[in-house]
Write a protein that holds these residues in place. Structure first.
Motif, PDB file in Angstrom:
ATOM      1  N   SER A  81      12.820  65.195  41.506  1.00  0.00           N
ATOM      2  CA  SER A  81      13.513  65.509  40.265  1.00  0.00           C
ATOM      3  C   SER A  81      14.037  64.211  39.660  1.00  0.00           C
ATOM      4  CB  SER A  81      14.667  66.490  40.513  1.00  0.00           C
ATOM      5  OG  SER A  81      15.277  66.867  39.299  1.00  0.00           O
TER       6      SER A  81
ATOM      7  N   ASP B 203      17.148  62.721  36.907  1.00  0.00           N
ATOM      8  CA  ASP B 203      18.339  63.061  36.132  1.00  0.00           C
ATOM      9  C   ASP B 203      18.312  62.366  34.768  1.00  0.00           C
ATOM     10  OD1 ASP B 203      19.361  60.457  36.336  1.00  0.00           O
ATOM     11  OD2 ASP B 203      20.692  60.915  38.000  1.00  0.00           O
TER      12      ASP B 203
ATOM     13  N   ARG C 246      23.385  70.594  38.951  1.00  0.00           N
ATOM     14  CA  ARG C 246      23.329  71.069  40.341  1.00  0.00           C
ATOM     15  C   ARG C 246      21.950  70.783  40.933  1.00  0.00           C
ATOM     16  NH1 ARG C 246      26.243  76.762  41.508  1.00  0.00           N
ATOM     17  NH2 ARG C 246      24.213  77.590  40.915  1.00  0.00           N
ATOM     18  N   LEU C 247      21.932  70.329  42.181  1.00  0.00           N
ATOM     19  CA  LEU C 247      20.695  70.117  42.914  1.00  0.00           C
ATOM     20  C   LEU C 247      20.468  71.288  43.862  1.00  0.00           C
ATOM     21  CD1 LEU C 247      20.951  66.356  43.976  1.00  0.00           C
ATOM     22  CD2 LEU C 247      19.525  67.317  42.166  1.00  0.00           C
ATOM     23  N   TYR C 248      19.217  71.757  43.927  1.00  0.00           N
ATOM     24  CA  TYR C 248      18.830  72.842  44.823  1.00  0.00           C
ATOM     25  C   TYR C 248      17.749  72.296  45.750  1.00  0.00           C
ATOM     26  CZ  TYR C 248      20.980  75.581  41.059  1.00  0.00           C
ATOM     27  OH  TYR C 248      21.836  76.072  40.113  1.00  0.00           O
ATOM     28  N   ILE C 249      17.969  72.417  47.055  1.00  0.00           N
ATOM     29  CA  ILE C 249      17.055  71.838  48.041  1.00  0.00           C
ATOM     30  C   ILE C 249      16.687  72.903  49.057  1.00  0.00           C
ATOM     31  CG2 ILE C 249      16.757  70.035  49.769  1.00  0.00           C
ATOM     32  CD1 ILE C 249      19.211  68.658  48.174  1.00  0.00           C
TER      33      ILE C 249
ATOM     34  N   TYR D 215      15.183  61.586  42.369  1.00  0.00           N
ATOM     35  CA  TYR D 215      15.582  62.232  43.628  1.00  0.00           C
ATOM     36  C   TYR D 215      14.326  62.729  44.330  1.00  0.00           C
ATOM     37  CZ  TYR D 215      20.181  62.387  41.336  1.00  0.00           C
ATOM     38  OH  TYR D 215      21.346  62.062  40.692  1.00  0.00           O
TER      39      TYR D 215
ATOM     40  N   LEU E 104      12.813  70.740  45.716  1.00  0.00           N
ATOM     41  CA  LEU E 104      14.015  70.232  45.068  1.00  0.00           C
ATOM     42  C   LEU E 104      13.893  70.455  43.566  1.00  0.00           C
ATOM     43  CD1 LEU E 104      15.787  66.835  45.706  1.00  0.00           C
ATOM     44  CD2 LEU E 104      15.176  67.494  43.396  1.00  0.00           C
ATOM     45  N   THR E 105      14.978  70.910  42.968  1.00  0.00           N
ATOM     46  CA  THR E 105      15.048  70.962  41.517  1.00  0.00           C
ATOM     47  C   THR E 105      16.473  70.691  41.080  1.00  0.00           C
ATOM     48  OG1 THR E 105      14.316  72.219  39.562  1.00  0.00           O
ATOM     49  CG2 THR E 105      15.592  73.426  41.217  1.00  0.00           C
ATOM     50  N   ARG E 106      16.631  70.451  39.807  1.00  0.00           N
ATOM     51  CA  ARG E 106      17.943  70.137  39.235  1.00  0.00           C
ATOM     52  C   ARG E 106      18.099  70.966  37.978  1.00  0.00           C
ATOM     53  NH1 ARG E 106      20.041  67.198  35.294  1.00  0.00           N
ATOM     54  NH2 ARG E 106      22.069  66.199  35.610  1.00  0.00           N
TER      55      ARG E 106
END
Length: 319
Positions: free
Chosen positions: A251, A253, A304-307, A259, A297-299
């Motif tokens: 991802s 930012d 917010r980061l999701y893993i 990331y 992974l996404t944002r």
């Protein structure tokens, strides 16, 4: 006693000298900033993650007690709704923004609305979901409530689609099996294909995730243990590999920081836009904020980061 009395003034002079040097350094720094019109705070933090702090753990999503996640591979967020590839259960699980289960869709199989290995997830402006099935070799389109609509693209177009990304009216696909990146308009028209199997600049080896941001295409070149960045015509721009081992989710930012999930080192590695390592997030373990073989992974637009944490059968949220 006499030695202590003799050394005390010397220590005091040394301390004064250090304080004077620090003061001179600060004066010089701010004089330089004034004359060059440089914002020192911005210079020091422009490449740091959102809020100029390292993301911190917020919550875990495990799924409903009656339907826990099993090998969650990818995650996407659309309209404050969280979609997770529940890959070993051949389905997609749906959660609200607080991580509470809403619904699920999909079942094992090779037909419409069925999966063998659901992987990458992306959503368009209408909230329609695009799901890549690595083993069935297709991409399915679903309504926001999980109803199958149609397959995307021509039959046989994909050998093993993995990562998906939608930006505007384009769909970006990483084909793990053919080591290619393919770009389509959302009506299914193929616009571009680039990459071939290899280890040179611009070559790929089983690429997994990808993202389009700032007129660039960022690819997790998994088999080569690196990320590569391309322009919109598929031309190689740069690569980064520091601390990456089996890179997966990726991802970017708004500052251009990159990331990347480093699957085998159980971390997320953060790079500056120029490919220099900035920091890492997480470590191996099962406690909050730790990982065991993270993957997706996404944002979201709230930062917010999701893993997806495959080994711990959960998805972690960092703020």
């Amino acid at each position: 006693m006499s030695t202590s009395i003799i050394n005390r003034p010397m220590r005091r002079r040394n301390m004064y000298l250090i304080l004077v040097l620090i003061l001179l350094l600060e004066v010089g720094l701010f004089t330089w900033a004034f004359l060059s019109k440089t914002n020192i705070t911005k210079t020091a933090t422009q490449y740091l993650p959102i809020g100029s702090i390292i993301p911190t753990f917020q919550a875990n999503i495990y799924g409903d007690l009656s339907a826990p996640l099993n090998k969650p591979m990818a995650v996407a967020v659309s309209n404050r709704t969280i979609y997770i590839s529940d890959t070993n259960n051949q389905r997609i699980q749906v959660f609200d923004y607080e991580g509470k289960p809403i619904s699920m869709f999909g079942e094992p199989g090779e037909g419409e609305g069925q999966f063998r290995f659901p992987y990458g997830i992306a959503s368009d402006a209408q909230g329609q979901l695009y799901i890549a099935d690595l083993y069935n070799g297709n991409i399915s389109i679903f309504s926001p409530d999980g109803q199958f609509i149609k397959y995307f693209g021509e039959k046989g177009e994909f050998k093993g689609p993995g990562g998906l990304a939608i930006d505007g009216d384009k769909l970006y696909v990483s084909d793990v099996q053919s080591s290619e990146i393919k770009v389509f308009s959302l009506d299914g028209t193929k616009l571009l294909s680039f990459g071939k199997k290899g280890a040179g600049d611009g070559e790929l080896n089983s690429p997994n995730a990808l993202v389009h941001a700032g007129n660039k295409i960022y690819v997790s070149d998994t088999g080569n243990d690196r990320i590569q960045v391309f322009d919109e015509q598929g031309n190689f721009l740069l690569k980064a590999s520091s601390l990456l081992s089996n890179p997966r989710g990726i991802s970017v930012d708004p500052q251009g920081n990159i990331y990347v999930v480093s699957n085998l080192t159980n971390k997320v590695v953060v790079f500056k836009p120029n490919g220099e390592k900035l920091t890492t997030i997480g470590q191996m373990g099962s406690d909050d904020g730790q990982f065991r073989f993270p993957n997706g992974l996404t944002r979201d637009n709230q930062g917010r980061l999701y893993i997806t944490d495959v080994g711990n059968t959960r998805t972690a949220i960092f703020q």
